[in-house]
Scaffold this motif. Structure first.
Motif, PDB file in Angstrom:
ATOM      1  N   ILE A  93      -3.552   6.363   9.367  1.00 45.99           N
ATOM      2  CA  ILE A  93      -2.892   7.038   8.250  1.00 45.99           C
ATOM      3  C   ILE A  93      -1.398   6.713   8.252  1.00 45.99           C
ATOM      4  CG2 ILE A  93      -2.209   9.310   7.375  1.00 45.99           C
ATOM      5  CD1 ILE A  93      -5.020  10.286   8.200  1.00 45.99           C
ATOM      6  N   PHE A  94      -0.748   6.824   9.412  1.00 52.39           N
ATOM      7  CA  PHE A  94       0.681   6.502   9.484  1.00 52.39           C
ATOM      8  C   PHE A  94       0.947   5.055   9.076  1.00 52.39           C
ATOM      9  CE2 PHE A  94       2.344   9.838  12.711  1.00 52.39           C
ATOM     10  CZ  PHE A  94       2.200  10.823  11.760  1.00 52.39           C
ATOM     11  N   LEU A  95       0.129   4.144   9.575  1.00 53.52           N
ATOM     12  CA  LEU A  95       0.318   2.733   9.243  1.00 53.52           C
ATOM     13  C   LEU A  95       0.097   2.478   7.756  1.00 53.52           C
ATOM     14  CD1 LEU A  95       0.887  -0.098  10.381  1.00 53.52           C
ATOM     15  CD2 LEU A  95      -1.569  -0.357  10.704  1.00 53.52           C
ATOM     16  N   LEU A  96      -0.932   3.069   7.198  1.00 52.08           N
ATOM     17  CA  LEU A  96      -1.230   2.875   5.781  1.00 52.08           C
ATOM     18  C   LEU A  96      -0.121   3.446   4.899  1.00 52.08           C
ATOM     19  CD1 LEU A  96      -3.346   1.933   3.678  1.00 52.08           C
ATOM     20  CD2 LEU A  96      -4.196   4.262   3.711  1.00 52.08           C
ATOM     21  N   VAL A  97       0.347   4.640   5.213  1.00 55.89           N
ATOM     22  CA  VAL A  97       1.419   5.243   4.411  1.00 55.89           C
ATOM     23  C   VAL A  97       2.701   4.427   4.549  1.00 55.89           C
ATOM     24  CG1 VAL A  97       2.909   7.276   4.229  1.00 55.89           C
ATOM     25  CG2 VAL A  97       0.450   7.557   4.425  1.00 55.89           C
ATOM     26  N   GLY A  98       3.019   3.989   5.761  1.00 60.07           N
ATOM     27  CA  GLY A  98       4.212   3.170   5.966  1.00 60.07           C
ATOM     28  C   GLY A  98       4.145   1.859   5.207  1.00 60.07           C
ATOM     29  N   LEU A  99       3.007   1.195   5.261  1.00 61.17           N
ATOM     30  CA  LEU A  99       2.858  -0.067   4.533  1.00 61.17           C
ATOM     31  C   LEU A  99       2.873   0.145   3.024  1.00 61.17           C
ATOM     32  CD1 LEU A  99       0.198  -1.918   6.699  1.00 61.17           C
ATOM     33  CD2 LEU A  99       2.624  -2.465   6.485  1.00 61.17           C
ATOM     34  N   LEU A 100       2.282   1.236   2.568  1.00 60.29           N
ATOM     35  CA  LEU A 100       2.293   1.532   1.138  1.00 60.29           C
ATOM     36  C   LEU A 100       3.718   1.781   0.652  1.00 60.29           C
ATOM     37  CD1 LEU A 100       0.583   2.149  -1.415  1.00 60.29           C
ATOM     38  CD2 LEU A 100       0.675   4.533  -0.703  1.00 60.29           C
ATOM     39  N   PHE A 101       4.480   2.579   1.386  1.00 64.54           N
ATOM     40  CA  PHE A 101       5.876   2.822   1.009  1.00 64.54           C
ATOM     41  C   PHE A 101       6.695   1.538   1.072  1.00 64.54           C
ATOM     42  CE2 PHE A 101       6.092   7.633   2.103  1.00 64.54           C
ATOM     43  CZ  PHE A 101       5.379   7.908   0.956  1.00 64.54           C
ATOM     44  N   PHE A 102       6.420   0.694   2.051  1.00 62.09           N
ATOM     45  CA  PHE A 102       7.149  -0.566   2.154  1.00 62.09           C
ATOM     46  C   PHE A 102       6.824  -1.479   0.972  1.00 62.09           C
ATOM     47  CE2 PHE A 102       8.081  -4.776   3.982  1.00 62.09           C
ATOM     48  CZ  PHE A 102       9.413  -4.557   4.315  1.00 62.09           C
ATOM     49  N   CYS A 103       5.568  -1.496   0.549  1.00 65.02           N
ATOM     50  CA  CYS A 103       5.198  -2.300  -0.623  1.00 65.02           C
ATOM     51  C   CYS A 103       5.850  -1.760  -1.888  1.00 65.02           C
ATOM     52  CB  CYS A 103       3.676  -2.331  -0.779  1.00 65.02           C
ATOM     53  SG  CYS A 103       2.844  -3.327   0.463  1.00 65.02           S
ATOM     54  N   ILE A 104       5.930  -0.448  -2.006  1.00 59.40           N
ATOM     55  CA  ILE A 104       6.619   0.147  -3.157  1.00 59.40           C
ATOM     56  C   ILE A 104       8.080  -0.256  -3.148  1.00 59.40           C
ATOM     57  CG2 ILE A 104       7.433   2.342  -4.121  1.00 59.40           C
ATOM     58  CD1 ILE A 104       4.724   3.528  -3.274  1.00 59.40           C
ATOM     59  N   PHE A 105       8.695  -0.217  -1.971  1.00 62.29           N
ATOM     60  CA  PHE A 105      10.094  -0.626  -1.865  1.00 62.29           C
ATOM     61  C   PHE A 105      10.266  -2.087  -2.257  1.00 62.29           C
ATOM     62  CE2 PHE A 105      13.209  -2.862   0.737  1.00 62.29           C
ATOM     63  CZ  PHE A 105      14.372  -2.313   0.227  1.00 62.29           C
ATOM     64  N   LEU A 106       9.412  -2.958  -1.750  1.00 65.87           N
ATOM     65  CA  LEU A 106       9.517  -4.380  -2.091  1.00 65.87           C
ATOM     66  C   LEU A 106       9.311  -4.618  -3.578  1.00 65.87           C
ATOM     67  CD1 LEU A 106       7.698  -6.200   0.838  1.00 65.87           C
ATOM     68  CD2 LEU A 106      10.139  -6.110   0.359  1.00 65.87           C
ATOM     69  N   TYR A 107       8.384  -3.901  -4.164  1.00 63.33           N
ATOM     70  CA  TYR A 107       8.124  -4.045  -5.593  1.00 63.33           C
ATOM     71  C   TYR A 107       9.371  -3.671  -6.397  1.00 63.33           C
ATOM     72  CZ  TYR A 107       6.035  -3.267 -10.162  1.00 63.33           C
ATOM     73  OH  TYR A 107       5.747  -3.301 -11.496  1.00 63.33           O
ATOM     74  N   LYS A 108       9.972  -2.554  -6.043  1.00 59.52           N
ATOM     75  CA  LYS A 108      11.176  -2.131  -6.762  1.00 59.52           C
ATOM     76  C   LYS A 108      12.350  -3.063  -6.464  1.00 59.52           C
ATOM     77  CE  LYS A 108      10.358   2.601  -7.798  1.00 59.52           C
ATOM     78  NZ  LYS A 108      10.737   2.604  -9.197  1.00 59.52           N
ATOM     79  N   PHE A 109      12.431  -3.567  -5.239  1.00 62.78           N
ATOM     80  CA  PHE A 109      13.521  -4.458  -4.872  1.00 62.78           C
ATOM     81  C   PHE A 109      13.407  -5.790  -5.601  1.00 62.78           C
ATOM     82  CE2 PHE A 109      15.425  -7.645  -1.998  1.00 62.78           C
ATOM     83  CZ  PHE A 109      16.728  -7.180  -2.020  1.00 62.78           C
TER      84      PHE A 109
END
Length: 101
Positions: free
Chosen positions: A75-91
């Protein structure tokens, strides 16, 4: 105007730091789940059962502890990767507005 840009930059880096910490914790829990689950089961055996238990029950408890560490780490890994992908998408869209997240 300069202060608003600085606040956006601080928010951006703090969000990235948060996602990296989540990814690291999730990876650590996944990789060490067997050792941590075995240690938790041994601790349960020593404290709750007085050090004596039949092997089948102990193995069931040990598998349960290992599985729980796998679930939490995943769960921690999935949430972290999901937030990181959201950040990359916005960046990549050059639209970093962390207030909308």
């Amino acid at each position: 105007m300069r202060q608003e840009e600085m606040i956006k930059t601080v928010k951006m880096y703090s969000f990235v730091l948060f996602t990296v910490i989540l990814i690291c914790i999730g990876s650590m829990l996944l990789f060490n789940s067997v050792d941590m689950g075995a240690n938790s089961a041994n601790g349960y055996l020593n404290t709750a059962m007085g050090g004596f238990m039949d092997t089948e029950s102990f193995l069931v408890i040990q598998k349960g502890y290992i599985f729980s560490y796998l679930i939490v780490g995943g769960i921690f890994l999935l949430v972290g990767l999901l937030f990181f992908c959201i950040f990359l998408y916005k960046f990549l869209l050059k639209d970093i507005d962390l207030d909308k997240l």
